[in-house]
Design a protein around this motif. Structure first.
Motif, PDB file in Angstrom:
ATOM      1  N   GLU A   9       0.887  -1.304   0.069  1.00  0.00           N
ATOM      2  CA  GLU A   9       0.014   0.273  -0.062  1.00  0.00           C
ATOM      3  C   GLU A   9       0.973   1.281  -0.073  1.00  0.00           C
ATOM      4  N   LEU A  10       0.526   2.466  -0.804  1.00  0.00           N
ATOM      5  CA  LEU A  10       1.410   3.459  -0.879  1.00  0.00           C
ATOM      6  C   LEU A  10       0.473   4.586  -0.927  1.00  0.00           C
ATOM      7  N   THR A  52       5.597  17.348   2.584  1.00  0.00           N
ATOM      8  CA  THR A  52       5.537  15.870   2.129  1.00  0.00           C
ATOM      9  C   THR A  52       5.023  14.923   3.189  1.00  0.00           C
ATOM     10  N   ALA A  53       4.401  14.070   2.821  1.00  0.00           N
ATOM     11  CA  ALA A  53       3.662  12.916   3.486  1.00  0.00           C
ATOM     12  C   ALA A  53       3.867  11.491   2.765  1.00  0.00           C
ATOM     13  N   LEU A  54       4.280  10.617   3.400  1.00  0.00           N
ATOM     14  CA  LEU A  54       4.164   9.128   2.815  1.00  0.00           C
ATOM     15  C   LEU A  54       3.602   8.264   4.052  1.00  0.00           C
ATOM     16  N   ASN A  55       2.601   7.406   3.434  1.00  0.00           N
ATOM     17  CA  ASN A  55       2.030   6.323   4.385  1.00  0.00           C
ATOM     18  C   ASN A  55       2.347   5.023   3.608  1.00  0.00           C
ATOM     19  N   SER A  56       2.998   4.203   4.018  1.00  0.00           N
ATOM     20  CA  SER A  56       3.115   2.781   3.195  1.00  0.00           C
ATOM     21  C   SER A  56       3.024   1.621   4.202  1.00  0.00           C
ATOM     22  N   GLY A  57       2.697   0.331   3.604  1.00  0.00           N
ATOM     23  CA  GLY A  57       2.522  -0.935   4.287  1.00  0.00           C
ATOM     24  C   GLY A  57       2.928  -1.858   3.301  1.00  0.00           C
ATOM     25  N   GLN A 107       0.851 -20.922   7.798  1.00  0.00           N
ATOM     26  CA  GLN A 107       1.473 -19.972   7.079  1.00  0.00           C
ATOM     27  C   GLN A 107       1.982 -18.872   7.947  1.00  0.00           C
ATOM     28  N   ALA A 108       3.206 -18.097   7.424  1.00  0.00           N
ATOM     29  CA  ALA A 108       3.809 -17.145   8.128  1.00  0.00           C
ATOM     30  C   ALA A 108       3.705 -15.856   7.627  1.00  0.00           C
ATOM     31  N   TRP A 109       3.490 -14.684   8.468  1.00  0.00           N
ATOM     32  CA  TRP A 109       3.317 -13.336   7.689  1.00  0.00           C
ATOM     33  C   TRP A 109       4.143 -12.463   8.439  1.00  0.00           C
ATOM     34  N   LEU A 110       4.774 -11.529   7.541  1.00  0.00           N
ATOM     35  CA  LEU A 110       5.725 -10.440   8.080  1.00  0.00           C
ATOM     36  C   LEU A 110       5.170  -9.010   7.750  1.00  0.00           C
ATOM     37  N   ILE A 111       4.531  -8.306   8.494  1.00  0.00           N
ATOM     38  CA  ILE A 111       3.654  -7.047   7.960  1.00  0.00           C
ATOM     39  C   ILE A 111       4.521  -5.918   8.623  1.00  0.00           C
ATOM     40  N   PHE A 112       4.798  -4.833   7.829  1.00  0.00           N
ATOM     41  CA  PHE A 112       5.355  -3.561   8.523  1.00  0.00           C
ATOM     42  C   PHE A 112       5.144  -2.512   7.623  1.00  0.00           C
ATOM     43  N   GLY A 113       5.069  -1.058   8.175  1.00  0.00           N
ATOM     44  CA  GLY A 113       4.768  -0.091   7.707  1.00  0.00           C
ATOM     45  C   GLY A 113       5.375   0.840   8.385  1.00  0.00           C
ATOM     46  N   TYR A 114       5.563   2.168   7.476  1.00  0.00           N
ATOM     47  CA  TYR A 114       6.343   3.455   7.889  1.00  0.00           C
ATOM     48  C   TYR A 114       5.407   4.778   7.379  1.00  0.00           C
ATOM     49  N   GLU A 159       6.957  19.348   7.216  1.00  0.00           N
ATOM     50  CA  GLU A 159       6.876  20.967   6.558  1.00  0.00           C
ATOM     51  C   GLU A 159       8.067  21.571   6.638  1.00  0.00           C
ATOM     52  N   GLN A 160       8.317  22.246   5.791  1.00  0.00           N
ATOM     53  CA  GLN A 160       9.659  23.040   5.490  1.00  0.00           C
ATOM     54  C   GLN A 160      10.830  22.195   6.042  1.00  0.00           C
ATOM     55  N   GLN A 161      10.751  20.881   5.648  1.00  0.00           N
ATOM     56  CA  GLN A 161      11.833  19.863   6.111  1.00  0.00           C
ATOM     57  C   GLN A 161      11.881  19.629   7.715  1.00  0.00           C
ATOM     58  N   ASN A 162      11.005  20.179   8.235  1.00  0.00           N
ATOM     59  CA  ASN A 162      10.719  19.990   9.747  1.00  0.00           C
ATOM     60  C   ASN A 162       9.615  18.642   9.884  1.00  0.00           C
ATOM     61  N   LEU A 163      10.152  17.666  10.843  1.00  0.00           N
ATOM     62  CA  LEU A 163       9.400  16.445  10.923  1.00  0.00           C
ATOM     63  C   LEU A 163       8.059  16.792  11.766  1.00  0.00           C
ATOM     64  N   ILE A 164       7.005  16.570  11.213  1.00  0.00           N
ATOM     65  CA  ILE A 164       5.743  16.573  12.121  1.00  0.00           C
ATOM     66  C   ILE A 164       5.145  15.370  13.003  1.00  0.00           C
ATOM     67  N   TYR A 165       5.396  14.426  12.314  1.00  0.00           N
ATOM     68  CA  TYR A 165       5.248  12.958  12.880  1.00  0.00           C
ATOM     69  C   TYR A 165       5.733  11.914  12.268  1.00  0.00           C
ATOM     70  N   GLN A 166       6.115  10.875  12.925  1.00  0.00           N
ATOM     71  CA  GLN A 166       6.299   9.544  12.073  1.00  0.00           C
ATOM     72  C   GLN A 166       5.955   8.485  12.940  1.00  0.00           C
ATOM     73  N   THR A 167       5.332   7.442  12.178  1.00  0.00           N
ATOM     74  CA  THR A 167       5.022   6.141  13.014  1.00  0.00           C
ATOM     75  C   THR A 167       5.375   4.944  12.290  1.00  0.00           C
ATOM     76  N   GLY A 168       5.692   4.114  12.913  1.00  0.00           N
ATOM     77  CA  GLY A 168       6.219   2.498  12.266  1.00  0.00           C
ATOM     78  C   GLY A 168       5.747   1.321  13.096  1.00  0.00           C
ATOM     79  N   PHE A 169       5.849   0.198  12.476  1.00  0.00           N
ATOM     80  CA  PHE A 169       5.445  -1.011  13.025  1.00  0.00           C
ATOM     81  C   PHE A 169       6.144  -2.054  12.360  1.00  0.00           C
ATOM     82  N   VAL A 170       6.182  -3.215  13.087  1.00  0.00           N
ATOM     83  CA  VAL A 170       6.540  -4.554  12.490  1.00  0.00           C
ATOM     84  C   VAL A 170       5.405  -5.502  13.494  1.00  0.00           C
ATOM     85  N   ASN A 171       4.893  -6.346  12.245  1.00  0.00           N
ATOM     86  CA  ASN A 171       4.034  -7.530  13.077  1.00  0.00           C
ATOM     87  C   ASN A 171       4.430  -8.712  12.317  1.00  0.00           C
ATOM     88  N   LEU A 172       5.050  -9.778  13.388  1.00  0.00           N
ATOM     89  CA  LEU A 172       5.183 -11.182  12.739  1.00  0.00           C
ATOM     90  C   LEU A 172       4.313 -11.931  13.440  1.00  0.00           C
TER      91      LEU A 172
END
Length: 251
Positions: free
Chosen positions: A45-46, A58-63, A75-82, A87-100
């Motif tokens: 997902e993008l 700039t914003a990016l949401n990925s999985g 079956q086994a799954w590896l799921i991750f996202g960031y 704004e103006q090169q100043n980070l507003i927020y960031q999130t990330g996860f890894v699920n096994l």
């Protein structure tokens, strides 16, 4: 839709409309998993946006979900996202996860899911959120072609905030409804995660997504989500709402 030009496909990948997306805590794993037809399965997902000129945002949401069939019933799954926004090169927020996770089929409709997960979320002031738990799942399809997946289980939750921490056991109850209408896929999911020792402390996530086919294995997806926390930490707001437009790729 099959005649969509390449430039429009590229533009759609960058298009996003969002409100409060950074507030999501519960990870919807249904969104990144699908039946494994052979041995491997990959779902991507993008969503994102880029603006320049007087305002630079700039914003990016990925999985990404990677699945492997181990045996006929396992079956086994590896799921991750960031996700991030700046704004103006100043980070507003960031999130990330890894699920096994490991899925075992106990019968034709019943399964066992075991999972571990790690994540962070700067918008919610969560430095670490670590989970380990299990679900019993059930899947069925109605005569009208509605696919219904549900699960119930328990997990241990460890959260480390910018100030303080919390350890507790939560129940995990969810249901996913999926309907295909003329190649348009409508997908709805609800998660409920109460503290088992204090059920008035609970978290709720509801998502509704519509996927429109663009090309084989590529869809334009419109997704709305609402998150509610009955007892948010550090005086955060209890509700977050988001709407996203982006691409899903199934390989």
């Amino acid at each position: 839709m099959n005649k969509l030009k390449p430039w429009l496909l590229f533009t759609s990948i960058l298009l996003v409309a969002q409100t409060g997306l950074q507030g999501q805590t519960i990870v919807n794993t249904y969104d990144l998993m699908s039946p494994i037809d052979s041995i491997w399965e990959a779902n991507i997902e993008l969503q994102g946006t880029i603006s320049s000129g007087n305002g630079v945002f700039t914003a990016l949401n990925s999985g990404i979900g990677l699945g492997k069939k181990l045996t006929r019933n396992q079956q086994a799954w590896l799921i991750f996202g960031y996700n991030f926004a700046s704004e103006q090169q100043n980070l507003i927020y960031q999130t990330g996860f890894v699920n096994l996770r490991h899925h075992s089929k106990l019968s034709k409709t019943i399964g066992l899911q075991i999972f571990i997960q790690g994540q962070f979320n700067s918008a919610l002031l969560v430095k670490e959120r670590n989970l380990i738990g299990f679900n019993l799942s059930r899947s069925a399809t109605t005569k009208g072609g509605l696919a219904v997946k549900s699960a119930g289980g328990l997990f241990f939750e460890n959260e480390v905030y910018t100030e303080g921490l919390m350890n507790l056991y939560r129940g995990n109850f969810n249901i996913n409804l999926n309907k295909n209408i003329n190649d348009v896929v409508i997908n709805g999911t609800v998660y409920l995660q109460p503290d088992i020792l204090n059920i008035v402390d609970y978290r709720l996530l509801g998502e509704l997504a519509i996927a429109l086919p663009v090309r084989e294995n590529i869809s334009l997806e419109i997704e709305s989500a609402m998150r509610f926390d009955s007892d948010p930490h550090l005086d955060l707001l209890p509700v977050d709402f988001s709407t996203l437009i982006g691409m899903t790729i199934n390989l």
